[in-house]
Design an enzyme around this catalytic site. Structure first.
Site, short mmCIF file in Angstrom:
data_model
loop_
_atom_site.label_atom_id
_atom_site.label_comp_id
_atom_site.label_asym_id
_atom_site.label_seq_id
_atom_site.Cartn_x
_atom_site.Cartn_y
_atom_site.Cartn_z
N GLY A 628 -35.48 -38.91 0.55
CA GLY A 628 -34.94 -37.66 0.03
C GLY A 628 -35.07 -36.55 1.04
O GLY A 628 -35.53 -36.75 2.17
N GLY A 630 -36.29 -32.38 1.38
CA GLY A 630 -36.96 -31.24 0.77
C GLY A 630 -36.49 -29.94 1.38
O GLY A 630 -35.55 -29.90 2.19
N SER A 706 -40.32 -39.47 -10.09
CA SER A 706 -40.54 -38.41 -11.06
C SER A 706 -40.39 -38.95 -12.48
O SER A 706 -39.59 -39.85 -12.75
CB SER A 706 -39.56 -37.26 -10.83
N ASP A 746 -45.56 -24.33 -12.85
CA ASP A 746 -44.29 -25.06 -12.80
C ASP A 746 -44.46 -26.46 -13.37
O ASP A 746 -43.98 -27.43 -12.81
CB ASP A 746 -43.79 -25.13 -11.35
#
Length: 983
Positions: A628, A630, A706, A746
């Site tokens: 991925g 970031g 996730s 968060d």
């Protein structure tokens, strides 16, 4: 029909299938298995001409015994077959497995009124085998048994075998044993085998804890079983599991760690082999002995060093054994009168250590004694005499023209452990003739109108024989434009020919064979007036009187100052301590309590990184692939191999080239935070790479990624207990953060990572930078952007972030988990979400959500933050639910829901729908539109009445679309009820 021929046909149909029976599961314990009994079964048949016991063999020619009954011609058949007494052992819930064949009555002529296609199963409890006679009324019916498949005469001809298997539950039973009975009421049936068993949770080893065979107590609750650690291990957290009624182990909690000297192999802790060691308890592999050490025993805690090799107290067991260094080399001396500069080279062998230092031993040789003696304390070493890290030293204040020997020792961290002789290099020197040191004091012994008598002491360091002294003097007002020099052989002199009542300036210096020394400082003396002369005796009396007066004045001043300072100290001491406490390092650490330290309080952010994060060598890291991207660079998966440790999988965040210093500081800030945490439900920081490029943050690798995307991918594939286990892990991690004083800000399912064991870990501690680019943070307040859908009202309105606001976010995460990753508030805008929450509306319960979990959500969403549960309470609530899973079977009742719930898809205009296709498209289930075409559910009125079973019939079998359609139907029903009725 020949009644005696039919049983043979039944037996033939059954025996061929008996040999293909599958092996029983390991959690089933047989109480009776008719196939395993050798010889006759000996069951009681009533009446005696009813059920008939038949012998035969299966396809493996193994003898088996069966019972059959085929009296289908007569009316009102009542034929009973009773087993022998069966002890129940420790079981409470019994299972009866029947394997049988049954003839289709339609295939038998002339028996339509008398032939049956079922038989009945009964049981009776008894504490002993005392039932000699059969009594029908004593038995309790379990069930009527019917065949899924029956055979015909044609099947027999074609040798098509149709063996039925039925399982029934019995219980709970409480007496020591029981009987089974079979009632035939006119069927043509062959009972091929009867197996009676109960289920248990079999012995198992989980997380190095042994759990014994456990029989479930009843059908309503789980049995909590405490595990015991395997040999050579100890508890980290008390291990326990729950035994379900199906004989399955659920929800492992806690684990054991292998003792020092033992490693986990398979399901046991095995001793480290010779040549390997493990210094502390933990589930890591034994490490190979480091260089220059070995062990010849099993279960070694550390490795012994070889001869002349050592390990200091501060060295970890993983460090190689080392030895003292060899002697320094190539010593060079540079003499400058009474000082010398010594230089040398590093030893050829440092002993394998980096902490090599040097000590200087100084010896003065010669003189009256032929033996060298230690140098006096006056000799100074620059920068110091011991602990030198550089290979040079300057020695000053030596005696002139004197022999010295200097020994330079090389030492390291294990030199004190060695019995070998010192390793040093020596050099001998002789200092040069040197100038004497300055004369420090000149005294005036006597004055007259034209002379002054002076005396002084020999220089502190003559550096040789003093040949004479040079006395320089001049009138003060002449300012050294004209001066006179005279020489004296001794330490006193009388200077004559001076002017009366005149101030003179005097300086004296000594001379050796080398040269003159430095002149003394300037002394001023005044000659007497013409009529005045003072002897040295009177002069001393006057000086004593003056000195005494000055001393009294000074003493008074000192006493006054000390009293003032003491009083002032008492007044200000408390305030000073307070300032020191408040302005220390930007944080306060209390004894025995670990607290979170904000990295932003450090003036130098690099200091925070080095304090909390371990620096890794980039050569120990290998990157496998990019997974991925970031904010600051790529996110990769890879491997980390540290010396003497097992290679592990890791996740790697890299900082892209061309970064600014602020970007680097923000990037490493998350590592400074993560490095302070140590909890099984918090993502673990392995270390950072800051001394080479690219800069990297290395964390443990979480295989399933996730939590939100993982749940969406596995929609409806987990039990409620498994979901509660995930939620318990998240709550445990948040309790740890709350106890440390850290507010996450968060908390969301996208920031929870899950590994292959379904362990959830809280991650993403970079809120201050991440939220600026987070698509979920589109609502801007005075302090930046925040994730509206997960944030409490007070945090949105006032940016008041606390553990209570984290509890609100946890309630949203709980909703995400129970809805399998649905987006909170669906497609509502941020402004609509803020308005709805502020007006008291809350999310509705997800489909099939247990009432207890939805109540916990509502508790987390209390408007008054003081009324929200603490994370410690949340963990306790979830533990109670896990221990009592029956409480999770109570589903939220739609009629009992609060009235202030938001509806799914609340922003969709339902009145615009005209057809089922429009309706399905509007609720994002358009993929099902083709299924409803051409069936009776083609209009909105008819589709609103559809049930889950109806959906399965028309082909909607996937759970996700089913859930969306059910939710849409509820919305449509609400709209229909609230719509005006046309007239």
């Amino acid at each position: 029909m020949d009644r005696r021929r039919l049983p043979l046909l039944l037996l033939c149909a059954a025996l061929g299938s008996a040999g293909r029976l599958s092996a029983r599961p390991g959690n089933e314990v047989n109480l009776l298995d008719s196939k395993t009994i050798q010889g006759e079964l000996g069951w009681i048949s009533y009446p005696s001409h009813g059920w008939e016991e038949i012998s035969g063999v299966d396809e493996h020619y193994t003898p088996i015994r069966t019972y059959q009954e085929s009296n289908v011609m007569d009316h009102s058949q009542n034929n009973w077959l009773r087993t022998n007494w069966i002890p129940r052992n420790s079981a409470q819930k019994i299972y009866v497995e029947l394997k049988f064949t049954l003839r289709d009555c339609n295939s038998i002529p002339l028996v339509l009124g008398t032939c049956k296609e079922t038989f009945n199963l009964y049981y009776m409890e008894s504490d002993d085998d005392h039932l000699a006679k059969f009594r029908e009324h004593q038995f309790t019916k379990i069930d009527t048994i019917a065949a899924d498949e029956s055979f015909t005469q044609m099947d027999l001809g074609d040798r098509i075998l149709k063996l039925n298997t039925e399982v029934r539950e019995v219980g709970p039973v409480s007496k020591k044993g029981f009987y089974l009975a079979f009632q035939d009421v006119g069927a043509c049936v062959a009972l091929v085998s009867v197996r009676v068993y109960f289920k248990k949770c079999p012995f198992t080893v989980k997380n190095l804890a042994m759990f014994p065979d456990t029989v479930p107590m009843d059908s309503q609750s789980l049995v909590e079983v405490r595990g015991s650690c395997v040999n050579h291990s100890k508890e980290e957290e008390p291990p326990k599991m729950y035994c379900s009624t199906e004989g399955e182990w659920l929800v492992p909690i806690g684990k054991c760690l292998c003792n020092a000297g033992y490693e986990e192999r398979g399901f046991a802790c095995q001793a480290c082999r010779p040549g390997f060691y493990k210094a502390s308890a933990g589930n890591v592999k034994c490490a190979k002995c480091p260089p220059h050490s070995s062990t010849y025993e099993d279960a070694s805690l550390n490795c012994r060093c070889e001869k002349n090799y050592f390990r200091s107290e501060k060295d970890p067991p993983s460090m190689a054994c080392t030895r003292p260094p060899s002697a320094p080399r190539n010593v060079i001396s540079n003499i400058n009168e009474t000082s010398v500069i010594l230089d040398w080279s590093w030893p050829l062998d440092t002993g394998g250590r980096k902490d090599v230092t040097f000590n200087i031993i100084c010896k003065k040789c010669g003189g009256s004694s032929k033996i060298c003696e230690p140098c006096s304390d006056n000799v100074r070493f620059l920068p110091r005499q011991t602990g030198l890290t550089n290979t040079t030293v300057t020695v000053v204040d030596l005696l002139a023209h004197t022999n010295y020997t200097f020994e330079i020792d090389a030492v390291n961290g294990v030199s004190d452990l060695s019995t070998l002789s010192r390793q040093f290099a020596a050099v001998s020197i002789t200092t040069n003739q040197a100038a004497p040191s300055p004369i420090t004091v000149i005294r005036k012994d006597r004055t007259s109108r034209n002379s002054v008598s002076l005396s002084w002491q020999e220089p502190e360091h003559p550096n040789g024989i003093i040949l004479d002294y040079e006395v320089k003097y001049y009138e003060k007002q002449e300012q050294e434009t004209s001066y006179t020099i005279l020489r004296a052989k001794s330490t006193n002199v009388t200077i004559s020919g001076l002017k009366p009542d005149t101030t003179y300036v005097f300086q004296i210096r000594a001379r050796t064979a080398a040269r003159y020394g430095t002149s003394s400082r300037k002394f001023e003396f005044e000659t007497s007036p013409d009529s005045f002369s003072i002897s040295s005796e009177n002069s001393q009396v006057v000086m004593i009187a003056i000195s005494a007066a000055v001393a009294i004045i000074l003493l008074t001043v000192v006493v006054y100052v000390l009293i003032g300072r003491f009083c002032g100290y008492k007044k200000s001491k408390h305030g000073t301590d307070e300032k020191r406490l408040h302005f220390g390092n930007g944080h306060l650490k209390l004894p025995g309590l670990r607290t979170y330290v904000d990295p932003h309080t450090y003036e130098d952010p690099n200091q925070a990184v080095h304090e909390f994060a371990k620096e890794l060598d980039a050569s120990n890291i290998s990157i496998d692939k990019v997974v991925g991207a970031g904010e600051f660079g790529e996110v990769c998966s890879g491997r980390l191999k540290l010396p003497s440790k097992k290679e592990i999988s890791v996740a790697i965040k890299t900082l892209k080239a061309g970064y600014t210093e602020k970007q680097r500081r923000d990037f490493l800030g998350e590592a400074s935070i993560m490095g302070q945490f140590d909890h099984p439900n918090i993502i673990r920081l392995e270390g950072v790479v800051t001394k080479s490029k690219p800069v990297m943050i290395v964390t443990e690798y979480m295989e399933n990624g996730s939590l939100d995307s993982f749940l969406r991918k596995h929609d409806a594939q987990f039990t409620v207990i498994q979901l509660v286990g995930m939620l318990r892990g998240i709550a445990s991690g948040m309790k740890y953060l709350s106890d440390m004083g850290y507010v996450h800000r968060d908390l969301a399912a996208r920031n929870i990572l899950i590994n292959s064991n379904l362990v959830c870990k809280v991650s993403d501690f970079g809120l201050s930078r991440v939220l600026e680019d987070d698509p979920e943070a589109a609502y801007t307040t005075r302090g930046g952007k925040i994730p509206i859908r997960w944030t409490s009202p007070e945090a949105i309105a006032y940016r008041k972030f606390t553990s209570a606001s984290d509890a609100w976010s946890y309630g949203i995460v709980l909703w995400e988990v129970m809805s399998y990753g649905e987006r909170p508030y669906w497609e509502m805008s941020f402004q609509d979400v803020i308005k709805a929450v502020d007006e008291g509306y809350r999310l509705p319960p997800p489909m099939d959500c247990p009432a207890a979990l939805y109540q916990l959500m509502l508790d987390c969403w209390q408007k008054d933050r003081n009324n929200r549960p603490k994370f410690e309470q949340i963990v306790s609530i979830l533990d109670k639910l896990i221990r009592n899973p029956s409480s999770l079977k109570i589903i939220t009742n739609a009629a009992a829901r609060p009235s202030n719930l938001l509806l799914d898809q609340s922003n969709i205009d339902i009145s615009a729908f005209r057809t089922a296709g429009d309706w399905l498209n509007g609720f994002r289930t358009g993929q099902c539109k083709g299924i409803f075409t051409g069936v009776e559910y083609s209009s909105c009125d008819t589709i609103a009445k559809i049930s889950t079973d109806d959906m399965k019939k028309v082909g909607v079998t996937v759970v996700g679309p089913q859930k969306k359609i059910v939710s849409s139907i509820k919305t449509l029903e609400t709209h229909t009820k609230n719509s005006p009725v046309p007239v």
